[in-house]
Scaffold this motif. Structure first.
Motif, PDB file in Angstrom:
ATOM      1  N   LYS A  14      15.437  12.532  73.777  1.00 13.97           N
ATOM      2  CA  LYS A  14      15.996  13.483  72.824  1.00 13.97           C
ATOM      3  C   LYS A  14      17.519  13.418  72.806  1.00 13.97           C
ATOM      4  N   GLY A  15      18.072  13.381  71.601  1.00 20.85           N
ATOM      5  CA  GLY A  15      19.508  13.464  71.407  1.00 20.85           C
ATOM      6  C   GLY A  15      20.300  12.232  71.795  1.00 20.85           C
ATOM      7  N   VAL A  16      19.650  11.100  72.096  1.00 22.61           N
ATOM      8  CA  VAL A  16      20.412   9.950  72.609  1.00 22.61           C
ATOM      9  C   VAL A  16      21.226   9.245  71.532  1.00 22.61           C
ATOM     10  N   ARG A  17      20.977   9.536  70.278  1.00 21.60           N
ATOM     11  CA  ARG A  17      21.780   8.912  69.224  1.00 21.60           C
ATOM     12  C   ARG A  17      23.053   9.703  68.925  1.00 21.60           C
ATOM     13  N   ARG A  18      23.221  10.820  69.611  1.00 18.41           N
ATOM     14  CA  ARG A  18      24.470  11.562  69.464  1.00 18.41           C
ATOM     15  C   ARG A  18      25.562  10.897  70.288  1.00 18.41           C
ATOM     16  N   LEU A  19      26.803  10.972  69.826  1.00 17.60           N
ATOM     17  CA  LEU A  19      27.906  10.275  70.466  1.00 17.60           C
ATOM     18  C   LEU A  19      28.115  10.704  71.909  1.00 17.60           C
ATOM     19  N   ARG A  20      27.835  11.943  72.220  1.00 16.51           N
ATOM     20  CA  ARG A  20      28.106  12.452  73.573  1.00 16.51           C
ATOM     21  C   ARG A  20      26.908  12.337  74.510  1.00 16.51           C
ATOM     22  N   SER A  21      25.862  11.686  74.084  1.00 19.84           N
ATOM     23  CA  SER A  21      24.669  11.596  74.930  1.00 19.84           C
ATOM     24  C   SER A  21      24.972  10.822  76.220  1.00 19.84           C
ATOM     25  N   ARG A  22      24.576  11.403  77.349  1.00 22.91           N
ATOM     26  CA  ARG A  22      24.773  10.754  78.637  1.00 22.91           C
ATOM     27  C   ARG A  22      23.626   9.800  78.977  1.00 22.91           C
ATOM     28  N   LYS A  23      22.521   9.938  78.270  1.00 13.93           N
ATOM     29  CA  LYS A  23      21.373   9.093  78.583  1.00 13.93           C
ATOM     30  C   LYS A  23      21.381   7.782  77.815  1.00 13.93           C
ATOM     31  N   ALA A  24      22.118   7.698  76.709  1.00 19.04           N
ATOM     32  CA  ALA A  24      21.992   6.562  75.797  1.00 19.04           C
ATOM     33  C   ALA A  24      22.187   5.219  76.497  1.00 19.04           C
ATOM     34  N   GLY A  25      23.212   5.104  77.336  1.00 18.50           N
ATOM     35  CA  GLY A  25      23.501   3.839  77.977  1.00 18.50           C
ATOM     36  C   GLY A  25      22.444   3.386  78.963  1.00 18.50           C
ATOM     37  N   HIS A  26      21.618   4.326  79.433  1.00 21.49           N
ATOM     38  CA  HIS A  26      20.572   3.981  80.394  1.00 21.49           C
ATOM     39  C   HIS A  26      19.295   3.496  79.714  1.00 21.49           C
ATOM     40  N   LEU A  27      19.217   3.637  78.400  1.00 14.44           N
ATOM     41  CA  LEU A  27      17.937   3.460  77.723  1.00 14.44           C
ATOM     42  C   LEU A  27      17.961   2.357  76.672  1.00 14.44           C
ATOM     43  N   GLU A  28      18.813   1.364  76.893  1.00 14.50           N
ATOM     44  CA  GLU A  28      18.863   0.211  76.002  1.00 14.50           C
ATOM     45  C   GLU A  28      17.770  -0.796  76.386  1.00 14.50           C
ATOM     46  N   PRO A  29      17.291  -1.605  75.426  1.00 16.63           N
ATOM     47  CA  PRO A  29      16.296  -2.628  75.761  1.00 16.63           C
ATOM     48  C   PRO A  29      16.756  -3.534  76.895  1.00 16.63           C
ATOM     49  N   PHE A  30      15.818  -3.964  77.719  1.00 17.44           N
ATOM     50  CA  PHE A  30      15.958  -4.836  78.884  1.00 17.44           C
ATOM     51  C   PHE A  30      16.470  -4.101  80.126  1.00 17.44           C
ATOM     52  N   THR A  31      16.859  -2.831  80.000  1.00 17.33           N
ATOM     53  CA  THR A  31      17.416  -2.113  81.140  1.00 17.33           C
ATOM     54  C   THR A  31      16.313  -1.640  82.085  1.00 17.33           C
ATOM     55  N   ARG A  32      16.552  -1.819  83.375  1.00 15.19           N
ATOM     56  CA  ARG A  32      15.629  -1.314  84.397  1.00 15.19           C
ATOM     57  C   ARG A  32      16.142   0.039  84.879  1.00 15.19           C
ATOM     58  N   VAL A  33      15.318   1.051  84.785  1.00 14.38           N
ATOM     59  CA  VAL A  33      15.778   2.420  85.001  1.00 14.38           C
ATOM     60  C   VAL A  33      14.797   3.212  85.867  1.00 14.38           C
ATOM     61  N   LYS A  34      15.321   4.286  86.448  1.00 11.65           N
ATOM     62  CA  LYS A  34      14.488   5.289  87.108  1.00 11.65           C
ATOM     63  C   LYS A  34      14.492   6.510  86.190  1.00 11.65           C
ATOM     64  N   LEU A  35      13.308   6.984  85.847  1.00 12.86           N
ATOM     65  CA  LEU A  35      13.185   8.070  84.873  1.00 12.86           C
ATOM     66  C   LEU A  35      12.386   9.231  85.427  1.00 12.86           C
ATOM     67  N   MET A  36      12.774  10.424  84.995  1.00 14.28           N
ATOM     68  CA  MET A  36      11.927  11.600  85.148  1.00 14.28           C
ATOM     69  C   MET A  36      11.396  11.935  83.766  1.00 14.28           C
ATOM     70  N   LEU A  37      10.081  12.017  83.643  1.00 18.09           N
ATOM     71  CA  LEU A  37       9.432  12.306  82.369  1.00 18.09           C
ATOM     72  C   LEU A  37       8.695  13.633  82.461  1.00 18.09           C
ATOM     73  N   ALA A  38       8.760  14.389  81.385  1.00 19.07           N
ATOM     74  CA  ALA A  38       8.018  15.648  81.282  1.00 19.07           C
ATOM     75  C   ALA A  38       7.001  15.524  80.166  1.00 19.07           C
ATOM     76  N   ARG A  39       5.850  16.140  80.358  1.00 17.91           N
ATOM     77  CA  ARG A  39       4.789  16.055  79.361  1.00 17.91           C
ATOM     78  C   ARG A  39       5.146  16.880  78.121  1.00 17.91           C
ATOM     79  N   GLY A  40       5.128  16.223  76.960  1.00 19.09           N
ATOM     80  CA  GLY A  40       5.267  16.929  75.696  1.00 19.09           C
ATOM     81  C   GLY A  40       3.904  17.119  75.060  1.00 19.09           C
ATOM     82  N   ARG A  41       3.883  17.557  73.817  1.00 22.08           N
ATOM     83  CA  ARG A  41       2.594  17.778  73.157  1.00 22.08           C
ATOM     84  C   ARG A  41       1.825  16.471  72.990  1.00 22.08           C
ATOM     85  N   ASP A  42       2.510  15.424  72.514  1.00 17.30           N
ATOM     86  CA  ASP A  42       1.846  14.133  72.287  1.00 17.30           C
ATOM     87  C   ASP A  42       2.456  12.995  73.088  1.00 17.30           C
ATOM     88  N   LEU A  43       3.704  13.132  73.476  1.00 19.44           N
ATOM     89  CA  LEU A  43       4.420  12.051  74.130  1.00 19.44           C
ATOM     90  C   LEU A  43       5.188  12.582  75.331  1.00 19.44           C
TER      91      LEU A  43
END
Length: 256
Positions: A42-71
């Motif tokens: 959520k919100g990673v396309r905003r200029l101030r997003s802190r997550k955007a740089g961690h979520l580019e293709p080919f990047t290996r990351v450690k993530l915390m995920l929370a269950r949403g309604r469908d995703l």
């Protein structure tokens, strides 16, 4: 969703992303723990997003995920390996794109496979370190097929079962491997495969990466091996991949 947990902590490689809504992105991930997942960042396309740089293709990351309604929803992201050299030129981007597209197209959201995750991670690392791309990609293709249960038969004729002799043969994706000259007519779509191309494919299939990397393969034989592997992969995927065309276009621009 593969898990009943409300939250997941996973190690993942970002395969691709698509814009979602006004400021979000839909991520396709391959995780060590749960296999392939989709998640919303959520919100990673905003200029101030802190997550955007961690979520580019080919990047290996450690993530915390929370269950949403469908995703799943990404709540925390930490880069483990950015593989920055993959982004230095178009050919490296094309190679990495091919690697992730192949895994993406062959897999579904059906549970974890740590061996596949490790293969993907080490292949991206090899490309990032500048290993010869031909060796990296052909070895990756054959190991991927092994892990997915699509290993081509390269040592015995898939028609008669006899051991393959050191002469030119036929390669049949339809029948799952090599046909000897006597059985070549069993599949009219089978393509010729030379002694040398088959010899090196067999070497890659049964050897360690280090052993495969020591092989000195003439360029015409490399091209034949690549073509036969593309025939095989396209048959089992039931349609062509997107990235080989991109890679051919890049090679034409950079012939050296």
């Amino acid at each position: 969703m593969p898990s009943s947990e409300r939250t997941l902590r996973v190690e993942a490689i970002v395969l691709r992303h698509n814009d979602w809504g006004e400021a979000d992105r839909l991520l396709t991930l391959y995780t060590r723990e749960e296999g392939k997942l989709r998640a919303i960042a959520k919100g990673v396309r905003r200029l101030r997003s802190r997550k955007a740089g961690h979520l580019e293709p080919f990047t290996r990351v450690k993530l915390m995920l929370a269950r949403g309604r469908d995703l799943w929803i990404v709540t925390q992201a930490e880069t483990l390996a950015a593989y920055l050299s993959l982004r230095d030129d178009l050919e490296r981007i094309a190679h990495a794109s091919y690697v992730v597209e192949l895994l993406d197209r062959f897999t579904y959201e059906e549970g974890g496979n740590r061996a596949l995750f490790d293969l993907l991670a080490v292949t991206l690392q090899r490309l990032n370190e500048g290993h010869p791309s031909f060796t990296v990609l052909r070895y990756y293709e054959l190991r991927l097929l092994d892990l997915l249960g699509f290993r081509p038969e390269l040592f015995r004729c898939v028609g008669c079962g006899e051991e393959i002799q050191p002469v030119d043969q036929f390669f049949s994706p339809l029948l799952g491997g090599v046909l000897c000259p006597r059985c070549g007519g069993q599949d009219t779509s089978a393509r010729p495969v030379s002694v040398n191309a088959l010899r090196f494919l067999r070497h890659f299939q049964r050897s360690s990466y280090a052993e495969a990397g020591r092989a000195v393969i003439p360029l015409p034989v490399q091209q034949e091996m690549e073509t036969r592997m593309q025939d095989y992969l396209t048959y089992y995927l039931e349609r062509g991949l997107n990235t080989p065309g991109f890679l051919r276009a890049v090679r034409r621009r950079n012939p050296d």
